[in-house]
Design a protein around this motif. Structure first.
Motif, short mmCIF file in Angstrom:
data_model
loop_
_atom_site.label_atom_id
_atom_site.label_comp_id
_atom_site.label_asym_id
_atom_site.label_seq_id
_atom_site.Cartn_x
_atom_site.Cartn_y
_atom_site.Cartn_z
N ASP A 93 15.98 33.87 51.52
CA ASP A 93 17.69 33.77 51.11
C ASP A 93 18.18 35.70 52.71
O ASP A 93 17.05 36.49 53.15
CB ASP A 93 18.17 34.28 50.21
N GLY A 94 19.36 34.65 53.06
CA GLY A 94 19.53 36.75 53.84
C GLY A 94 19.93 37.45 53.62
O GLY A 94 20.18 37.57 52.10
N ASP A 95 20.25 38.48 54.64
CA ASP A 95 20.37 40.10 53.75
C ASP A 95 21.64 39.80 53.13
O ASP A 95 22.51 40.74 52.01
CB ASP A 95 20.61 40.57 55.03
N ALA A 96 23.13 38.78 53.33
CA ALA A 96 24.18 38.96 52.60
C ALA A 96 23.90 38.51 51.57
O ALA A 96 24.33 39.22 50.73
CB ALA A 96 24.87 37.81 53.64
N GLU A 97 23.08 37.30 51.61
CA GLU A 97 22.66 36.78 49.57
C GLU A 97 22.40 38.04 49.34
O GLU A 97 22.50 38.36 47.76
CB GLU A 97 22.12 35.54 50.19
N ARG A 98 21.51 39.38 49.31
CA ARG A 98 20.83 40.06 48.18
C ARG A 98 22.17 41.69 48.52
O ARG A 98 21.87 42.05 47.33
CB ARG A 98 19.28 40.47 49.61
N PRO B 256 31.51 38.79 45.96
CA PRO B 256 32.58 39.65 46.79
C PRO B 256 32.45 38.58 47.94
O PRO B 256 31.38 37.97 48.13
CB PRO B 256 32.31 40.84 47.30
N GLU B 257 32.96 37.71 49.19
CA GLU B 257 32.67 37.44 50.19
C GLU B 257 32.07 39.07 51.48
O GLU B 257 32.80 40.37 50.89
CB GLU B 257 33.55 36.38 51.04
N MET C 60 29.63 41.69 58.84
CA MET C 60 28.00 40.38 58.29
C MET C 60 27.67 40.61 60.41
O MET C 60 26.00 40.42 59.89
CB MET C 60 28.83 39.33 58.63
N LEU D 92 25.69 43.60 59.37
CA LEU D 92 24.99 43.90 58.26
C LEU D 92 23.18 44.24 58.81
O LEU D 92 22.78 45.00 57.77
CB LEU D 92 24.68 42.31 57.81
N GLN D 93 22.84 43.41 59.50
CA GLN D 93 21.36 43.83 59.06
C GLN D 93 20.97 45.54 59.82
O GLN D 93 19.89 46.01 59.23
CB GLN D 93 20.63 42.69 60.15
#
Lengths: 595, 595
Positions: free
Chosen positions: A69-74, A87-88, A94, A97-98
């Protein structure tokens, strides 16, 4: 409970260093009989600190080949495990984010805007974890005349800086109605006014943040209060419909607006919250005062009056609240008075007349001395005595009444009738000299009439609210707004500007709108309370009410031809005098012409 | 059900006039053995039209002196009474709300973005009521090489215009990995690439809207599909992490992004919806293909292969789906072949070799005639024969195998061994002439090796997916992507590029990603289905799998050293030939070197 927090916030606001522009508003704050802000009941707010933005430190699981899964998901999972929010992620967050997660080695402070039930919580920034980081918010009171900004520490609930300035819109019109007229005459002019006020807010924001050495992007939330017309002009809505019956808002509800949509130079993903309006002519600033004064939770029948160029007032308690507004006219601010002027150095702001000798003494803004003290002339060197400001006018007329220089109808007695050497014949009427050295500063009978009309209009509206609730007296009076904190409560009552009330139950809260904005900034629950409360406020149209004219005529007397002032009478004895022809009273035609 | 709608959408997409830039991709669409798009099962979609934006005509109650709520509140009430929604009002709508309601005499068409459960519905525009008004949406397929835009009528579910262009990012690298490398070498370069692709999308959008005579602001919604790296490069995310293990996305979930945040020139308050990614290397375009092919609802074990510069494929049915991706290398696109070239006029795209006479004939892009037809030379005047494109290479090698010019190991026999006059000694190996008039166009044994390696890598990955699901054959093969619709299915199977399957169950769906984007644009329920479905797709890393090398070596044979192709054998008899030293086989070192 709220009141405790409020007082703490107010006391912090009052203790701030004021900016030079506004110094004149505050110079007499220390003067004796001027209503002082209530002492804080409690230095630390008992209320929970409950801002709309929270900081949350989380450790994000690094990626691995198994969990794709993506960084956002973690990141979302880490937040959800830490405090249950899902949260969104703001789009701007985003985009970087990485790199940010890796630079911070997976340990970040999430800046989360909590939303309001309709909006999902949203991560608006990611910071490296730093024990010293703070979260700031901005409370804005956008008045017709004055813009005030309060920079708040959202974690401690402290107001850490404030600044005020004259609303740059004044160049388009001194009061809101003249600005509405301006916008009606020149299509698109409202957008120029919008740009002007937003530029003012930008400068104020830059000032408070610079003073505290913080970046604009550290300001994560904002609350804005303003009257209906300023609300529209700040948001970029054409105020056209507010300039004509039935005086319709674009919206009267609380609003969440993206800071970038209103050019508010704070965090680019922050939102601004605008308090709801209370009624057609009573805007979000009134809602802030209600919030500030806990009107909707209190047993005591409370009258809140926010006096400015426009007066807004409401009356009620936890059971019922009515609200109205009335143009006060410029007399109470010192304009349309022969020697009237705005509050500025050289303006007479305090007046005393000796009840026996009828000697008149005064104080001017810029000097601590009374005019009969030895070094007075030296103390005003370079300032001079230039005119009379609003609070000086009110005190002068009230003192004239207490010293017997005018009778209840407002007619100034001659020097012979009053025994006052300052009285002099001025055409067919009498005027009273305050100062006659380099300049001759005096009050004419016409000036007194202007004050009578202004206060009568206000009082008549207040009485109609009292009728509406079926009460003949009030338990508590709160004077809000800068002007309210600079007038003498006793003199205002002698004048009949406010209804009779025990003087110790009359208080001035200064910029309650600003304080209310600070409360709403620090406590989202307060926002919800006020949103619910304003739905139950009934708006009363007073100027068109059948009884207005009668109340207005009675209120033209000083203090009043009909209403008794028993609490006042226990403290002040007004001489029973009558000058000239009794049949003259005031000129009814002229009165009607004003209404 | 979905399939019906899909086919209808696809048939509309196929019937569009293509833009000049892409004409070359489509010139051979009518050619005989090329897999044609499936015939639409149903001209009108049976699926409900269920877009994310709706138009609603309402009559708003005018204000009056008794009800003092704002215009926005009365508008919301009218909407709520009409269809139960309680929307928010977009800020830009609010700024001109009052004038618009009055100009429309309180009867307006509300443009409402319905939200997705987390976002509240939102009024994004107000129009005067007009029976002729339409609502449009934009589906975007952002491929590494090609950008495609489909303008859809959201009310009729029709694709009314489309356009394609070469992705302007190609100037930064022909394939996605070279673009990632470019961004790794030059910090900030990804933002230049983002600007380039967004500019391309802007031009495409302008083209489709201009062609239909509609304003950009009438386009109210957008759906975007792209592979993971294009996803990041389009959104402005640095693709750095996608260029190295463990190949981590910024986010792999579906995204709602404000159109203005990605410079998408449609309605300023519109949102763009990005389909979720399926796995590390399999992006939103694959999700669109899944959506398009109803993989997650079908009983049949279906293999979907989207062949481009990168190949993405998944296998499964309603019970289980696995996905993977593999770089196909440039050989299948005509590059790294001695006379290889991109599909363009003059490129050989079809090849036939007579099984007995071994005579070779071909067709080039730009002419309808075979090379052995009398007027062929005249028909290619001004075009010439310039090289061999991807489909030509595949057919050439497959035809060489069918005609016995190469043996199963890929070795080309000499003129004596094959009896083919076109074979000629070329150093230590044999090459085969296709055309020798103004230019000499031929295929070397090295070219054959390149094709073998490319197809072997792809096939090995496919076999690993089949192993993962425990199946030895597939029921249905779907070739997606522009390339997939231009290759001959039979030749691809002879080559061993795709597994054995009954030829009538192999179909090409052309730009299924674009069609899937159109479905998601027209049906929000499809978005939710695919969001759920992708969560159950397992990603299989094939290149690092222990069995990869063995499958790769078997698949280097034509069609395969181990796997039998019974369905193919029923249709095509492959000659049993063997040239040169059997011990030579292929050069194992060289094979390993490529892997």
């Amino acid at each position: 409970m709220r009141r405790c927090q409020l007082s703490a916030i107010q006391s912090r606001i009052y203790s701030m260093n004021e900016t030079p522009e506004l110094a004149s508003f505050l110079m007499d704050a220390a003067a004796g009989e001027c209503a002082a802000p209530e002492a804080p009941l409690d230095a630390a707010p008992r209320h929970g600190i409950n801002p709309a933005v929270t900081l949350l430190d989380v450790t994000v699981a690094p990626p691995n080949a198994i969990h794709t899964d993506g960084d956002a998901e973690r990141l979302i999972r880490a937040i959800s495990e830490a405090n249950g929010l899902i949260p969104e992620i703001g789009f701007a967050v985003m985009t970087t984010l990485q790199a940010r997660l890796r630079a911070a080695q997976w340990r970040v402070t999430c800046v989360i805007a909590l939303g309001d039930g309709r909006q999902a919580p949203r991560v608006i920034d990611l910071w490296p974890v730093d024990p010293a980081r703070r979260a700031y918010g901005l409370a804005l009171d956008i008045g017709s005349t004055t813009l005030a900004a309060y920079l708040c520490d959202l974690m401690s609930s402290e107001v850490i800086a404030n600044a005020k300035m004259v609303n740059p819109q004044v160049s388009y019109g001194a009061d809101v109605m003249s600005r509405v007229s301006h916008s009606m005459m020149y299509p698109g002019a409202h957008l120029q006014m919008t740009a002007a006020v937003r530029d003012g807010v930008r400068r104020l924001t830059a000032e408070v943040t610079a003073r505290c050495g913080i970046e604009a992007a550290e300001v994560l939330d904002a609350v804005v209060v303003c009257n209906p017309i300023m609300h529209h002009l700040y948001l970029g809505f054409d105020p056209y419909e507010l300039g004509q019956a039935p005086f319709t808002f674009a919206t009267s509800k609380a609003l969440h607006v993206a800071a970038r949509d209103i050019d508010l130079p704070i965090h680019p993903l922050a939102q601004a919250y605008l308090l709801p309006a209370v009624g057609n002519h009573v805007g979000a600033d009134a809602a802030a005062v209600m919030l500030c004064e806990d009107l909707h939770c209190s047993e005591a029948m409370t009258l809140v009056i926010d006096i400015g160029t426009n007066a807004e007032f409401f009356l009620g308690n936890s059971k019922d609240i009515v609200a109205s507004s009335s143009p006060t006219g410029p007399a109470l601010e010192g304009a349309e008075i022969t020697h009237g002027q705005r509050a500025a150095p050289g303006a007479i702001e305090r007046v005393r007349i000796h009840p026996l000798t009828k000697e008149i003494r005064f104080k001017v803004i810029g000097s601590e001395l009374w005019s009969d003290e030895p070094d007075f002339e030296a103390s005003i060197r370079g300032i001079g005595v230039t005119g009379i400001c609003g609070s000086g006018v009110i005190e002068m007329v009230a003192e004239m009444r207490m010293a017997g220089l005018i009778d209840p109808t407002g007619r100034i007695g001659t020097r012979d009738e009053t025994g006052c050497a300052a009285c002099f014949a001025d055409g067919r009427t009498t005027s009273v000299t305050l100062y006659h050295c380099k300049r001759h500063i005096y009050v004419t009978n016409n000036d007194v009439r202007e004050v009578q009309m202004a206060k009568a209009a206000l009082y008549a509206s207040l009485r109609l609210l009292m009728d509406d609730l079926g009460v003949s007296s009030v338990d508590r009076i709160v004077l809000a707004g800068a002007f309210g904190s600079h007038i003498s409560v006793k003199h205002a009552m002698v004048l009949g500007l406010i209804p009779d009330c025990a003087l110790e139950h009359v208080s001035a809260v200064g910029n309650a709108a600003g304080a209310g904005a600070c409360v709403a900034l620090m406590d989202v629950e307060a926002r919800r309370q006020i949103e619910r409360a304003v739905q139950h406020v009934r708006n009363v149209e007073t100027a068109t009410h059948a009884d207005f004219q009668a109340y207005f005529l009675s209120a033209s007397d000083i203090p009043n031809a009909e209403d008794r002032f028993p609490s006042l009478a226990a403290r002040v004895v007004l001489p029973e005098v009558a000058f000239g022809k009794r049949s003259g009273r005031k000129n009814p035609d002229r009165m009607r012409g004003r209404q």
